[in-house]
Design a protein around this motif. Sequence first.
Motif, PDB file in Angstrom:
ATOM      1  N   LEU A  70      -7.881   2.466   9.669  1.00  0.00           N
ATOM      2  CA  LEU A  70      -7.904   2.941   8.584  1.00  0.00           C
ATOM      3  C   LEU A  70      -9.942   2.776   8.533  1.00  0.00           C
ATOM      4  CD1 LEU A  70      -7.640   1.662   5.526  1.00  0.00           C
ATOM      5  CD2 LEU A  70      -7.890  -0.274   6.266  1.00  0.00           C
ATOM      6  N   MET A  79      -9.823  -5.656   1.718  1.00  0.00           N
ATOM      7  CA  MET A  79     -11.406  -4.473   1.224  1.00  0.00           C
ATOM      8  C   MET A  79     -11.485  -4.398  -0.904  1.00  0.00           C
ATOM      9  SD  MET A  79      -9.586  -1.000   2.911  1.00  0.00           S
ATOM     10  CE  MET A  79      -8.432  -1.087   2.465  1.00  0.00           C
ATOM     11  N   HIS A 109     -10.955   6.010   0.641  1.00  0.00           N
ATOM     12  CA  HIS A 109      -9.995   4.886   2.093  1.00  0.00           C
ATOM     13  C   HIS A 109      -9.544   6.433   2.186  1.00  0.00           C
ATOM     14  CE1 HIS A 109     -11.491   1.905  -0.321  1.00  0.00           C
ATOM     15  NE2 HIS A 109     -11.612   1.228   0.909  1.00  0.00           N
ATOM     16  N   GLY A 165     -12.942   3.854   5.474  1.00  0.00           N
ATOM     17  CA  GLY A 165     -13.375   4.076   4.147  1.00  0.00           C
ATOM     18  C   GLY A 165     -15.394   4.306   4.099  1.00  0.00           C
ATOM     19  N   ALA A 223     -13.851  10.363   5.449  1.00  0.00           N
ATOM     20  CA  ALA A 223     -14.115   9.388   4.384  1.00  0.00           C
ATOM     21  C   ALA A 223     -15.407   8.783   4.210  1.00  0.00           C
ATOM     22  CB  ALA A 223     -13.562   8.204   5.267  1.00  0.00           C
TER      23      ALA A 223
END
Length: 252
Positions: free
Chosen positions: A66, A100, A45, A68, A39
């Motif tokens: 998650l 974000m 993301h 990013g 990522a």
Amino acid sequence: MRYPAILGDETIEDAITKAQGIAESVPDGTSVQRLISAAMKHNIHVVFGLIEAGKQPGIFYDTLVLAGPQGYIGSYRKVHLTLSENFIFRPGDNWPVFDMALGRVGLLICYDKSSPEGCRELTLSGAELLVIGSAWAANPGHGDRENNSAVRRYDLFDRVRALENSRWLISSNFVGELGGSNFIGFSQIVDPLGGIVVSSGLDQIGVVTAEIDICAGLAGALVAYGGPRLIRDRRADTYKVLNGSLPVVVDG
């Protein structure tokens, strides 16, 4: 998502053994770190699922991570477990919202979207985009293709959860055969009024993309409902069963 569900003739013991073999810690696991690095390298993301190993041996969670461009952002542990999943996983107990640059994101996993409370909790906590990772299978003997009862539920839940919360929703689902179950695909992006922006369709392997304006979509829903209806029109003081003032009288 690496998903050792109890499928077909697989026993609980086999499923637990499989979970032990592939569980990783978050965010330090080998596969987790590899995806986080990807990522960062590609400046994107990513939301991905895995079996998370708890701090104590033998404790597992069904987890989404998650990541990013800046690296690891956070994770979510599945709250609503199915009957068979309760033999393998511990349930999560929190609905985090991640703030974000692209917007505020809430995560859910598969069966979570069967209950309206999860998406509503995330929405009231500020989520603008709901992202769901699923391993959702067809229901054998209950209709063919789009008329299968599980396919209809999957699609309706996506659209209704987006519509009732006036939020964007991204739904990604496993596709193909595993352990005798047929996972349906139907990954899709749904706008805050419940409209399908783009969908992979049934049983299709691939990636679907769309350019969306998160703020414009939320503003459009706000206009459609004549203002901030979730603040203006909700009557939480009357939901006595939900707040514990009255007993639950269904499901035994």
